[in-house]
Design a protein around this motif. Structure first.
Motif, short mmCIF file in Angstrom:
data_model
loop_
_atom_site.label_atom_id
_atom_site.label_comp_id
_atom_site.label_asym_id
_atom_site.label_seq_id
_atom_site.Cartn_x
_atom_site.Cartn_y
_atom_site.Cartn_z
N ALA A 121 21.45 54.01 29.85
CA ALA A 121 20.89 55.18 29.94
C ALA A 121 19.41 54.98 30.14
CB ALA A 121 20.94 55.81 28.34
N ASP A 122 18.94 55.85 31.04
CA ASP A 122 17.57 56.03 31.46
C ASP A 122 17.36 57.49 31.74
OD1 ASP A 122 14.88 54.90 32.08
OD2 ASP A 122 15.40 54.94 34.22
N GLY A 123 17.69 58.34 30.88
CA GLY A 123 17.40 59.76 31.28
C GLY A 123 18.56 60.27 32.11
N GLY A 124 18.83 61.44 31.61
CA GLY A 124 19.63 62.47 32.44
C GLY A 124 21.10 61.88 32.34
N THR A 125 21.50 61.55 31.29
CA THR A 125 23.14 60.97 31.11
C THR A 125 23.76 62.20 31.16
OG1 THR A 125 22.71 61.07 28.57
CG2 THR A 125 22.48 59.04 29.46
N ARG A 126 23.70 63.44 30.64
CA ARG A 126 24.61 64.60 30.57
C ARG A 126 24.80 64.89 32.02
NH1 ARG A 126 22.00 68.58 26.43
NH2 ARG A 126 21.12 66.46 25.65
N CYS A 127 23.64 64.92 32.82
CA CYS A 127 23.67 65.31 34.32
C CYS A 127 24.56 64.47 34.96
CB CYS A 127 22.46 65.67 34.89
SG CYS A 127 21.41 67.04 34.03
N ALA A 128 24.34 63.20 34.73
CA ALA A 128 25.18 62.26 35.65
C ALA A 128 26.63 62.32 35.11
CB ALA A 128 24.59 60.83 35.26
N SER A 129 26.81 62.70 33.72
CA SER A 129 28.24 62.60 33.41
C SER A 129 29.04 64.00 33.82
CB SER A 129 28.38 62.78 31.59
OG SER A 129 27.80 61.91 31.19
N ILE A 130 28.17 65.33 34.07
CA ILE A 130 29.01 66.32 34.68
C ILE A 130 29.21 66.14 36.30
CG2 ILE A 130 28.44 68.74 35.65
CD1 ILE A 130 26.84 68.83 32.77
N THR A 131 28.30 65.29 37.00
CA THR A 131 28.47 64.94 38.51
C THR A 131 29.48 64.10 38.56
OG1 THR A 131 26.08 65.54 38.62
CG2 THR A 131 27.04 64.25 40.28
N GLY A 132 29.74 63.05 37.72
CA GLY A 132 30.46 61.89 37.79
C GLY A 132 31.95 62.57 37.42
N GLY A 133 31.86 63.16 36.38
CA GLY A 133 33.17 63.84 35.87
C GLY A 133 33.68 64.68 36.60
N TRP A 134 33.16 65.55 37.45
CA TRP A 134 33.61 66.16 38.74
C TRP A 134 34.39 65.34 39.58
CZ3 TRP A 134 34.04 66.73 43.82
CH2 TRP A 134 34.71 67.79 44.02
#
Length: 237
Positions: A121-134
């Motif tokens: 984690a280095d910030g923006g984990t929820r955003c990375a999760s949504i982008t990668g989750g898609w």
């Protein structure tokens, strides 16, 4: 000057590696700078009980961080016996964001669960999760289409997310931890490939923000999400 030396409207280096898990119907490892998230999509041939006999499917998500995803060890939530409020809030966000890009009737009475595990984690984990989750979701749906289980593509559009904030008095795109921890205002922006908004989370952390500043952050988010969608397209091509 940003701590990373990036321009105000510059994303961190992004990579999306697909097919990283043998058993998952869809999987990827997304790296946004030093934030790394492992995303997998798992298919169940039944809908949750509240959707039984409705002809609709469901997309949901779970989120977690490994103990050493951060600079100090965090206890596993399973060992504590419950999830934190933060974890519950984030996984609900991921789930409803991904559902916004899915035709649940076309999916049929089945469920896809997207698991997002933060390795670093280095910030923006929820955003990375949504982008990668898609991406993981897209790959899982591709298998359904290829096998003929479904004949109509339930994916309506791309879904991507990015953080923006006001750091040192300047609006910046894609906050890393050094910026996120000291930003006067920060927000998460979830958008479709067509540029439509799914959700916006914004808050003043140390200083209030104006309508014009909010507009500047929205403009940055559009730039960032457009680049992230391009990365998603390359990953699933």
């Amino acid at each position: 000057m940003r701590p990373s030396g990036r321009e105000l409207d510059q994303l961190r280096d992004i990579s999306i590696e697909t097919g990283v898990m043998k058993h998952a119907e869809g999987s990827c490892l997304i790296r946004m700078g030093n934030t790394h998230v492992l995303c997998s999509a798992s298919l169940e041939e039944k809908a949750p009980p509240f959707l039984r006999n409705t002809g609709q499917g469901w997309v949901t998500a779970e989120y977690g961080m490994l103990p050493r995803a951060t600079n100090t060890r965090n206890r596993r939530e399973a060992a504590a016996g419950k999830q934190s409020g933060r974890t519950q809030e984030i996984q609900r966000l991921i789930g409803r964001s991904l559902r916004a890009g899915v035709d649940r009737v076309a999916l049929g009475e089945r469920q896809i669960t997207v698991d997002c595990d933060v390795l670093q984690a280095d910030g923006g984990t929820r955003c990375a999760s949504i982008t990668g989750g898609w991406v993981a979701l897209r790959l899982a749906v591709n298998k359904l289409l290829k096998s003929g289980v479904i004949t109509s593509d339930p994916i309506l559009d791309h879904v991507a997310a990015v953080s923006c904030g006001i750091y040192a008095g300047q609006p910046v795109l894609d906050l890393d931890y050094a910026e996120d921890s000291t930003a006067g205002t920060d927000g998460n922006f979830i958008m479709t490939g067509a540029g439509r908004l799914i959700e916006v989370q914004m808050s003043a952390e140390g200083a209030t923000f104006s309508r014009s500043e909010m507009g500047e952050l929205m403009d940055l988010a559009e730039v960032g999400c457009k680049a992230l969608v391009a990365a998603q397209k390359s990953a699933v091509a």
